[in-house]
Design a protein around this motif. Structure first.
Motif, PDB file in Angstrom:
ATOM      1  N   ASP A   1      44.460 112.431 141.581  1.00  0.00           N
ATOM      2  CA  ASP A   1      44.711 112.281 140.630  1.00  0.00           C
ATOM      3  C   ASP A   1      44.210 110.601 140.626  1.00  0.00           C
ATOM      4  OD1 ASP A   1      45.347 114.051 139.755  1.00  0.00           O
ATOM      5  OD2 ASP A   1      47.908 113.394 140.324  1.00  0.00           O
ATOM      6  N   ILE A   2      43.175 110.656 139.027  1.00  0.00           N
ATOM      7  CA  ILE A   2      42.778 109.214 138.672  1.00  0.00           C
ATOM      8  C   ILE A   2      43.026 109.150 137.292  1.00  0.00           C
ATOM      9  CG2 ILE A   2      40.332 108.140 138.222  1.00  0.00           C
ATOM     10  CD1 ILE A   2      38.796 108.752 140.808  1.00  0.00           C
ATOM     11  N   VAL A   3      43.801 108.287 137.046  1.00  0.00           N
ATOM     12  CA  VAL A   3      43.571 108.221 136.020  1.00  0.00           C
ATOM     13  C   VAL A   3      43.034 106.402 135.019  1.00  0.00           C
ATOM     14  CG1 VAL A   3      45.862 108.984 135.786  1.00  0.00           C
ATOM     15  CG2 VAL A   3      45.691 106.652 136.454  1.00  0.00           C
ATOM     16  N   ALA A   4      42.863 106.947 134.311  1.00  0.00           N
ATOM     17  CA  ALA A   4      42.070 105.315 133.455  1.00  0.00           C
ATOM     18  C   ALA A   4      43.038 104.133 132.732  1.00  0.00           C
ATOM     19  CB  ALA A   4      41.581 105.411 132.232  1.00  0.00           C
ATOM     20  N   LEU A   5      43.422 102.891 133.313  1.00  0.00           N
ATOM     21  CA  LEU A   5      44.256 102.251 132.791  1.00  0.00           C
ATOM     22  C   LEU A   5      43.712 100.948 131.776  1.00  0.00           C
ATOM     23  CD1 LEU A   5      45.098 100.794 136.319  1.00  0.00           C
ATOM     24  CD2 LEU A   5      46.135 102.844 136.064  1.00  0.00           C
ATOM     25  N   GLY A   6      44.415 100.949 130.824  1.00  0.00           N
ATOM     26  CA  GLY A   6      44.232  99.666 130.068  1.00  0.00           C
ATOM     27  C   GLY A   6      44.690  98.527 130.222  1.00  0.00           C
ATOM     28  N   ASN A   7      45.213  97.970 131.553  1.00  0.00           N
ATOM     29  CA  ASN A   7      45.256  96.687 131.590  1.00  0.00           C
ATOM     30  C   ASN A   7      44.114  95.615 131.810  1.00  0.00           C
ATOM     31  OD1 ASN A   7      46.665  98.618 133.162  1.00  0.00           O
ATOM     32  ND2 ASN A   7      47.561  96.947 134.115  1.00  0.00           N
ATOM     33  N   GLN A   8      44.269  94.486 131.531  1.00  0.00           N
ATOM     34  CA  GLN A   8      43.012  93.962 131.579  1.00  0.00           C
ATOM     35  C   GLN A   8      42.768  93.707 132.810  1.00  0.00           C
ATOM     36  OE1 GLN A   8      44.485  89.772 130.166  1.00  0.00           O
ATOM     37  NE2 GLN A   8      43.447  90.921 127.661  1.00  0.00           N
ATOM     38  N   TYR A   9      40.902  93.400 132.993  1.00  0.00           N
ATOM     39  CA  TYR A   9      40.612  93.202 134.472  1.00  0.00           C
ATOM     40  C   TYR A   9      39.990  91.717 134.416  1.00  0.00           C
ATOM     41  CZ  TYR A   9      36.998  93.776 138.843  1.00  0.00           C
ATOM     42  OH  TYR A   9      37.097  93.853 140.283  1.00  0.00           O
ATOM     43  N   LYS A  10      40.797  90.878 134.839  1.00  0.00           N
ATOM     44  CA  LYS A  10      40.986  89.398 134.571  1.00  0.00           C
ATOM     45  C   LYS A  10      39.729  88.954 135.745  1.00  0.00           C
ATOM     46  CE  LYS A  10      46.024  88.868 134.281  1.00  0.00           C
ATOM     47  NZ  LYS A  10      47.459  88.152 134.280  1.00  0.00           N
ATOM     48  N   GLU A  11      39.045  89.508 136.737  1.00  0.00           N
ATOM     49  CA  GLU A  11      38.263  89.306 137.091  1.00  0.00           C
ATOM     50  C   GLU A  11      36.967  89.081 136.262  1.00  0.00           C
ATOM     51  OE1 GLU A  11      38.389  87.436 140.001  1.00  0.00           O
ATOM     52  OE2 GLU A  11      40.729  87.359 139.320  1.00  0.00           O
ATOM     53  N   ILE A  12      37.032  89.785 134.933  1.00  0.00           N
ATOM     54  CA  ILE A  12      35.985  90.718 134.497  1.00  0.00           C
ATOM     55  C   ILE A  12      36.005  90.284 132.797  1.00  0.00           C
ATOM     56  CG2 ILE A  12      33.987  92.576 134.070  1.00  0.00           C
ATOM     57  CD1 ILE A  12      34.172  91.544 137.179  1.00  0.00           C
ATOM     58  N   GLY A  13      35.148  89.619 132.578  1.00  0.00           N
ATOM     59  CA  GLY A  13      35.231  89.504 131.143  1.00  0.00           C
ATOM     60  C   GLY A  13      34.052  88.101 130.418  1.00  0.00           C
ATOM     61  N   ALA A  14      34.257  87.663 129.563  1.00  0.00           N
ATOM     62  CA  ALA A  14      33.813  86.690 128.737  1.00  0.00           C
ATOM     63  C   ALA A  14      34.031  85.289 128.951  1.00  0.00           C
ATOM     64  CB  ALA A  14      33.475  87.557 126.722  1.00  0.00           C
ATOM     65  N   GLY A  15      32.955  84.458 128.764  1.00  0.00           N
ATOM     66  CA  GLY A  15      33.507  82.890 128.987  1.00  0.00           C
ATOM     67  C   GLY A  15      33.933  82.663 130.269  1.00  0.00           C
ATOM     68  N   LEU A  16      35.216  81.167 129.652  1.00  0.00           N
ATOM     69  CA  LEU A  16      35.614  80.881 131.271  1.00  0.00           C
ATOM     70  C   LEU A  16      36.356  79.975 130.287  1.00  0.00           C
ATOM     71  CD1 LEU A  16      34.678  80.141 134.429  1.00  0.00           C
ATOM     72  CD2 LEU A  16      35.546  77.586 133.058  1.00  0.00           C
ATOM     73  N   ILE A  17      37.472  79.487 130.916  1.00  0.00           N
ATOM     74  CA  ILE A  17      38.628  78.408 130.711  1.00  0.00           C
ATOM     75  C   ILE A  17      39.032  77.664 132.153  1.00  0.00           C
ATOM     76  CG2 ILE A  17      40.726  79.636 130.097  1.00  0.00           C
ATOM     77  CD1 ILE A  17      41.184  77.546 128.476  1.00  0.00           C
ATOM     78  N   GLY A  18      38.808  76.411 131.971  1.00  0.00           N
ATOM     79  CA  GLY A  18      39.707  75.090 132.920  1.00  0.00           C
ATOM     80  C   GLY A  18      40.015  74.153 132.374  1.00  0.00           C
ATOM     81  N   GLU A  19      40.054  73.249 133.362  1.00  0.00           N
ATOM     82  CA  GLU A  19      41.092  71.871 132.914  1.00  0.00           C
ATOM     83  C   GLU A  19      39.691  70.883 134.037  1.00  0.00           C
ATOM     84  OE1 GLU A  19      44.894  71.916 134.971  1.00  0.00           O
ATOM     85  OE2 GLU A  19      45.386  73.260 133.208  1.00  0.00           O
ATOM     86  N   LEU A  20      40.022  69.824 133.261  1.00  0.00           N
ATOM     87  CA  LEU A  20      38.941  68.401 134.088  1.00  0.00           C
ATOM     88  C   LEU A  20      40.407  67.790 135.062  1.00  0.00           C
ATOM     89  CD1 LEU A  20      37.805  66.487 131.391  1.00  0.00           C
ATOM     90  CD2 LEU A  20      36.698  67.782 133.176  1.00  0.00           C
ATOM     91  N   LYS A  21      40.355  67.260 136.067  1.00  0.00           N
ATOM     92  CA  LYS A  21      40.616  66.704 137.168  1.00  0.00           C
ATOM     93  C   LYS A  21      41.619  65.468 136.400  1.00  0.00           C
ATOM     94  CE  LYS A  21      38.926  67.983 141.244  1.00  0.00           C
ATOM     95  NZ  LYS A  21      37.744  67.256 142.029  1.00  0.00           N
ATOM     96  N   THR A  22      41.089  65.017 135.495  1.00  0.00           N
ATOM     97  CA  THR A  22      41.682  63.763 134.544  1.00  0.00           C
ATOM     98  C   THR A  22      41.029  64.262 132.994  1.00  0.00           C
ATOM     99  OG1 THR A  22      40.834  62.459 136.901  1.00  0.00           O
ATOM    100  CG2 THR A  22      41.357  61.385 134.747  1.00  0.00           C
ATOM    101  N   PRO A  23      42.196  64.144 132.564  1.00  0.00           N
ATOM    102  CA  PRO A  23      41.810  63.905 130.968  1.00  0.00           C
ATOM    103  C   PRO A  23      40.461  62.889 130.444  1.00  0.00           C
ATOM    104  CG  PRO A  23      44.483  63.914 131.265  1.00  0.00           C
ATOM    105  CD  PRO A  23      43.674  63.717 132.346  1.00  0.00           C
ATOM    106  N   MET A  24      39.715  62.902 129.246  1.00  0.00           N
ATOM    107  CA  MET A  24      38.628  62.255 129.323  1.00  0.00           C
ATOM    108  C   MET A  24      38.653  61.561 127.698  1.00  0.00           C
ATOM    109  SD  MET A  24      35.342  63.642 130.974  1.00  0.00           S
ATOM    110  CE  MET A  24      34.556  61.736 131.353  1.00  0.00           C
ATOM    111  N   GLU A  25      38.183  60.990 127.641  1.00  0.00           N
ATOM    112  CA  GLU A  25      38.350  60.227 126.156  1.00  0.00           C
ATOM    113  C   GLU A  25      37.327  60.853 125.550  1.00  0.00           C
ATOM    114  OE1 GLU A  25      35.953  59.302 122.630  1.00  0.00           O
ATOM    115  OE2 GLU A  25      35.215  58.296 124.875  1.00  0.00           O
ATOM    116  N   PRO A  26      37.359  62.182 124.284  1.00  0.00           N
ATOM    117  CA  PRO A  26      36.117  62.706 123.526  1.00  0.00           C
ATOM    118  C   PRO A  26      34.379  62.533 123.846  1.00  0.00           C
ATOM    119  CG  PRO A  26      37.920  62.727 122.750  1.00  0.00           C
ATOM    120  CD  PRO A  26      38.130  61.981 123.417  1.00  0.00           C
ATOM    121  N   MET A  27      34.278  61.287 123.160  1.00  0.00           N
ATOM    122  CA  MET A  27      32.819  61.122 124.010  1.00  0.00           C
ATOM    123  C   MET A  27      32.676  60.460 125.418  1.00  0.00           C
ATOM    124  SD  MET A  27      29.967  60.538 121.846  1.00  0.00           S
ATOM    125  CE  MET A  27      30.683  60.344 119.910  1.00  0.00           C
TER     126      MET A  27
END
Length: 365
Positions: free
Chosen positions: A228-254
């Protein structure tokens, strides 16, 4: 080496099924069975790029943006799209584009290349897609469970984030009786047979369904395979729009904006009020990504990088996040580098060139 071999490789990284509905990624012009004489990589396929391909004896142009988005009814050379298509056909040059499908993949994707350029760590997809995963259930005699699972894994099933070969099985008892035309692996024709079996469950990306089924049928010992094969409603965390991450060291905005301007090689960064004391979490989207602002805000990003922001859209920051518009071309220009790295690491038997043409239609004074 044929053009189709290169296409198959690119689409193993960025399957066409991952593109947005409005997009037109794929082979736009040309015969995929032709031998490759050389590849020219560009962000946009404009006339000057086709001329460059002719000069460098490249019969395949690989671009990020498709030259054709809508249907063409005439080929009279009345606009640059028609002229590009006409010239490509006249000189037997194939044009291939990997656009939003390459935007939407995490590994070796457009946004990961941007994150690499500005030094982000702990990155993840900003807006994962749903509806791209399926699960297969099958019933296997216990002695064959491992071989069937291995075949499914090799077909691309069983991957969950940083884990591979993921499955679940539970023991049960199967029953079957073959008719006179049957050739049962276990039991006898015309007799009901009971067999200890494992119910095996494995998740897989929807675009691999045909491959997974072929692998199951080839590895399974039964004449008739139940699944049997069923479709899932789960998010596919490897596929999607945009990206978010962190700087190794925080920086002043300018200081961060100046670093961003330098590393992304842009002549202009348009930004909103510097409402954060420091920049640690950074969201981004190559190209036009204003639709992801709410996602970036919900993810508590300090700053959101993208292009093509309109005047009134900047107000949507509402002093909760800093928007930094670096330009559409500027945000995606390193896609050329991404293509080059992928192709030269995989293939050695033809020349790969990066365009020398700046295809950005916008100039800055």
């Amino acid at each position: 080496m044929k053009i189709k071999n290169i296409i198959t490789y690119i689409e193993s990284i960025a399957p066409p099924s991952f593109q947005e509905s409005y997009d037109n990624a794929g082979l736009i012009v040309g015969d995929s069975n032709k031998e490759v004489t050389g590849v020219l990589i560009a962000l946009d396929t404009i006339e000057a790029v086709i001329d460059e391909a002719i000069a460098k004896q490249c019969n395949l142009v690989i671009a990020h943006h498709p030259i054709v988005f809508g249907g063409l009814k005439r080929f009279t050379g009345s606009n640059y799209v028609e002229r590009v298509i006409i010239k490509a056909i006249q000189h037997d040059i194939a044009i291939y584009a990997a656009h939003t499908n390459l935007d939407n993949v995490y590994k070796n994707g457009v946004n990961s290349k941007i994150a690499e350029k500005i030094g982000l760590i702990n990155t993840r997809i900003l807006a994962p897609k749903k509806g791209l995963l399926k699960k297969i259930y099958t019933f296997v005699p216990k002695h064959a469970t491992q071989q069937v699972e291995q075949a499914l894994f090799e077909a691309g099933a069983g991957n969950l984030g940083n884990y591979s070969e993921c499955s679940f099985s539970v023991e049960g008892k199967g029953a079957f009786k073959g008719n006179e035309q049957s050739n049962p692996t276990l039991g006898n024709v015309g007799e009901r047979h009971y067999e200890k079996e494992d119910k095996v469950e494995v998740i897989f990306p929807a675009h691999l369904e045909a491959k997974v089924i072929r692998a199951l049928l080839a590895a399974h010992p039964y004449e008739e395979v139940a699944y049997d094969i069923v479709a899932l409603g789960n998010q596919y965390k490897e596929i999607g729009a945009g990206l978010i991450g962190e700087l190794k060291t925080p920086m002043e905005p300018m200081a961060f904006l100046k670093m961003l301007k330098q590393r992304m090689k842009t002549d202009c960064v348009r930004y909103t009020a510097l409402c954060k004391k420091e920049i640690k979490s950074v969201a981004l989207c190559g190209g036009a990504g204003s639709f992801l602002l709410k996602n970036a805000t919900r993810a508590q990003a300090d700053l959101f990088i993208t292009g093509d922001y309109k005047y009134h859209q900047f107000f949507d920051a509402e002093n909760r996040i800093i928007i930094a518009d670096i330009g559409h071309y500027e945000s995606e220009q390193f896609t050329i580098e991404l293509f080059y790295e992928l192709l030269t690491q995989k293939f050695r038997n033809f020349a790969v060139h990066c365009t020398e043409i700046n295809t950005n239609p916008i100039n800055y004074l």
